[in-house]
Design a protein around this motif. Sequence first.
Motif, PDB file in Angstrom:
ATOM      1  N   LEU A   1     -18.076  75.308  34.356  1.00 52.34           N
ATOM      2  CA  LEU A   1     -18.902  76.503  34.507  1.00 52.34           C
ATOM      3  C   LEU A   1     -18.043  77.571  35.158  1.00 52.34           C
ATOM      4  CD1 LEU A   1     -22.297  75.094  35.840  1.00 52.34           C
ATOM      5  CD2 LEU A   1     -21.799  75.937  33.561  1.00 52.34           C
ATOM      6  N   PHE A   2     -17.938  78.710  34.505  1.00 51.15           N
ATOM      7  CA  PHE A   2     -17.115  79.814  34.991  1.00 51.15           C
ATOM      8  C   PHE A   2     -15.679  79.386  35.265  1.00 51.15           C
ATOM      9  CE2 PHE A   2     -21.484  80.763  36.414  1.00 51.15           C
ATOM     10  CZ  PHE A   2     -21.714  81.886  35.628  1.00 51.15           C
ATOM     11  N   GLY A   3     -15.195  78.454  34.477  1.00 52.68           N
ATOM     12  CA  GLY A   3     -13.816  78.005  34.578  1.00 52.68           C
ATOM     13  C   GLY A   3     -13.547  76.960  35.642  1.00 52.68           C
ATOM     14  N   VAL A   4     -14.571  76.476  36.317  1.00 51.51           N
ATOM     15  CA  VAL A   4     -14.382  75.445  37.338  1.00 51.51           C
ATOM     16  C   VAL A   4     -15.217  74.218  36.986  1.00 51.51           C
ATOM     17  CG1 VAL A   4     -13.863  77.072  39.187  1.00 51.51           C
ATOM     18  CG2 VAL A   4     -16.204  76.329  38.850  1.00 51.51           C
ATOM     19  N   LYS A   5     -14.769  73.084  37.498  1.00 55.03           N
ATOM     20  CA  LYS A   5     -15.510  71.846  37.299  1.00 55.03           C
ATOM     21  C   LYS A   5     -15.675  71.156  38.639  1.00 55.03           C
ATOM     22  CE  LYS A   5     -11.366  69.286  35.918  1.00 55.03           C
ATOM     23  NZ  LYS A   5     -10.750  68.478  34.894  1.00 55.03           N
ATOM     24  N   PRO A   6     -16.684  70.308  38.752  1.00 51.60           N
ATOM     25  CA  PRO A   6     -16.877  69.615  40.035  1.00 51.60           C
ATOM     26  C   PRO A   6     -15.761  68.603  40.271  1.00 51.60           C
ATOM     27  CG  PRO A   6     -18.374  68.734  38.398  1.00 51.60           C
ATOM     28  CD  PRO A   6     -17.686  69.911  37.763  1.00 51.60           C
ATOM     29  N   ASP A   7     -15.537  68.292  41.513  1.00 52.16           N
ATOM     30  CA  ASP A   7     -14.495  67.337  41.881  1.00 52.16           C
ATOM     31  C   ASP A   7     -15.153  65.973  42.123  1.00 52.16           C
ATOM     32  OD1 ASP A   7     -12.280  65.990  42.755  1.00 52.16           O
ATOM     33  OD2 ASP A   7     -11.679  67.514  44.207  1.00 52.16           O
ATOM     34  N   LEU A   8     -15.262  65.201  41.063  1.00 54.33           N
ATOM     35  CA  LEU A   8     -15.885  63.884  41.161  1.00 54.33           C
ATOM     36  C   LEU A   8     -15.078  62.937  42.044  1.00 54.33           C
ATOM     37  CD1 LEU A   8     -17.163  63.194  37.544  1.00 54.33           C
ATOM     38  CD2 LEU A   8     -18.458  63.970  39.514  1.00 54.33           C
ATOM     39  N   ILE A   9     -13.781  63.106  42.052  1.00 54.95           N
ATOM     40  CA  ILE A   9     -12.948  62.227  42.874  1.00 54.95           C
ATOM     41  C   ILE A   9     -13.198  62.511  44.358  1.00 54.95           C
ATOM     42  CG2 ILE A   9     -10.597  61.491  43.395  1.00 54.95           C
ATOM     43  CD1 ILE A   9      -9.857  62.208  40.505  1.00 54.95           C
ATOM     44  N   LEU A  10     -13.367  63.762  44.717  1.00 57.47           N
ATOM     45  CA  LEU A  10     -13.709  64.096  46.098  1.00 57.47           C
ATOM     46  C   LEU A  10     -15.089  63.537  46.449  1.00 57.47           C
ATOM     47  CD1 LEU A  10     -12.868  65.558  48.701  1.00 57.47           C
ATOM     48  CD2 LEU A  10     -13.982  67.596  47.793  1.00 57.47           C
ATOM     49  N   ILE A  11     -16.016  63.589  45.520  1.00 53.32           N
ATOM     50  CA  ILE A  11     -17.339  62.997  45.741  1.00 53.32           C
ATOM     51  C   ILE A  11     -17.208  61.497  45.978  1.00 53.32           C
ATOM     52  CG2 ILE A  11     -19.557  62.453  44.653  1.00 53.32           C
ATOM     53  CD1 ILE A  11     -19.410  65.200  43.266  1.00 53.32           C
ATOM     54  N   ALA A  12     -16.378  60.838  45.188  1.00 51.78           N
ATOM     55  CA  ALA A  12     -16.172  59.394  45.359  1.00 51.78           C
ATOM     56  C   ALA A  12     -15.569  59.088  46.725  1.00 51.78           C
ATOM     57  CB  ALA A  12     -15.284  58.854  44.246  1.00 51.78           C
ATOM     58  N   VAL A  13     -14.631  59.898  47.144  1.00 47.96           N
ATOM     59  CA  VAL A  13     -14.019  59.713  48.465  1.00 47.96           C
ATOM     60  C   VAL A  13     -15.065  59.935  49.559  1.00 47.96           C
ATOM     61  CG1 VAL A  13     -12.337  60.724  50.070  1.00 47.96           C
ATOM     62  CG2 VAL A  13     -11.678  60.222  47.718  1.00 47.96           C
ATOM     63  N   PHE A  14     -15.913  60.917  49.384  1.00 51.82           N
ATOM     64  CA  PHE A  14     -16.970  61.195  50.354  1.00 51.82           C
ATOM     65  C   PHE A  14     -17.955  60.027  50.429  1.00 51.82           C
ATOM     66  CE2 PHE A  14     -20.948  63.181  51.753  1.00 51.82           C
ATOM     67  CZ  PHE A  14     -20.511  63.851  52.881  1.00 51.82           C
ATOM     68  N   ILE A  15     -18.353  59.504  49.278  1.00 53.97           N
ATOM     69  CA  ILE A  15     -19.252  58.345  49.246  1.00 53.97           C
ATOM     70  C   ILE A  15     -18.580  57.148  49.908  1.00 53.97           C
ATOM     71  CG2 ILE A  15     -20.339  56.668  47.694  1.00 53.97           C
ATOM     72  CD1 ILE A  15     -20.929  59.038  45.802  1.00 53.97           C
ATOM     73  N   THR A  16     -17.302  56.992  49.685  1.00 54.67           N
ATOM     74  CA  THR A  16     -16.544  55.923  50.323  1.00 54.67           C
ATOM     75  C   THR A  16     -16.609  56.048  51.842  1.00 54.67           C
ATOM     76  OG1 THR A  16     -15.049  55.783  48.438  1.00 54.67           O
ATOM     77  CG2 THR A  16     -14.240  54.912  50.514  1.00 54.67           C
TER      78      THR A  16
END
Length: 153
Positions: free
Chosen positions: A26-41
């Motif tokens: 969206l608008f040239g950016v994408k969410p950082d799923l890897i950062l989300i995974a690290v946060f969940i960790t």
Amino acid sequence: MRTSRVIILTVLFCFLQVTILDNFKLFGVKPDLILIAVFITALYLDLKPALGVALSAGIFKDAFTSSALGFNAFLFPLWVFLITRLLRKVSVEDNIARILLLFFVSILNNIISGLVLAYSAGSLSFGIFLRITFLASVYTALIFALILRIIKK
């Protein structure tokens, strides 16, 4: 959440980040799923296994993205350490607090990444820097809210 589930979730998010997530920009950016995974960790695991998962995720992200080599491998375990330290002092039990904390971590991660990119590339437009930093952080937090709803079920 058990360690094996968090590791599987992290591997899945790493795979999605480098494959099909480009179709959801969206608008040239994408969410950082890897950062989300690290946060969940950091939320669900003890410190030592969380640091190992974060280091592995950082190495993976460094290998498959254009970030500076070793940058995420250093930064992701640092986030885990800081988040676990914060969780000892502050209770983050509700989803709103978790989403806001991830948003804050994402903003800091994007600012640091942008500064490293600007330093290595020589220049970066301030408008592009702000757009990437803010929109990517909002997008990451919104996707995390959706993931929390799925995890709870």
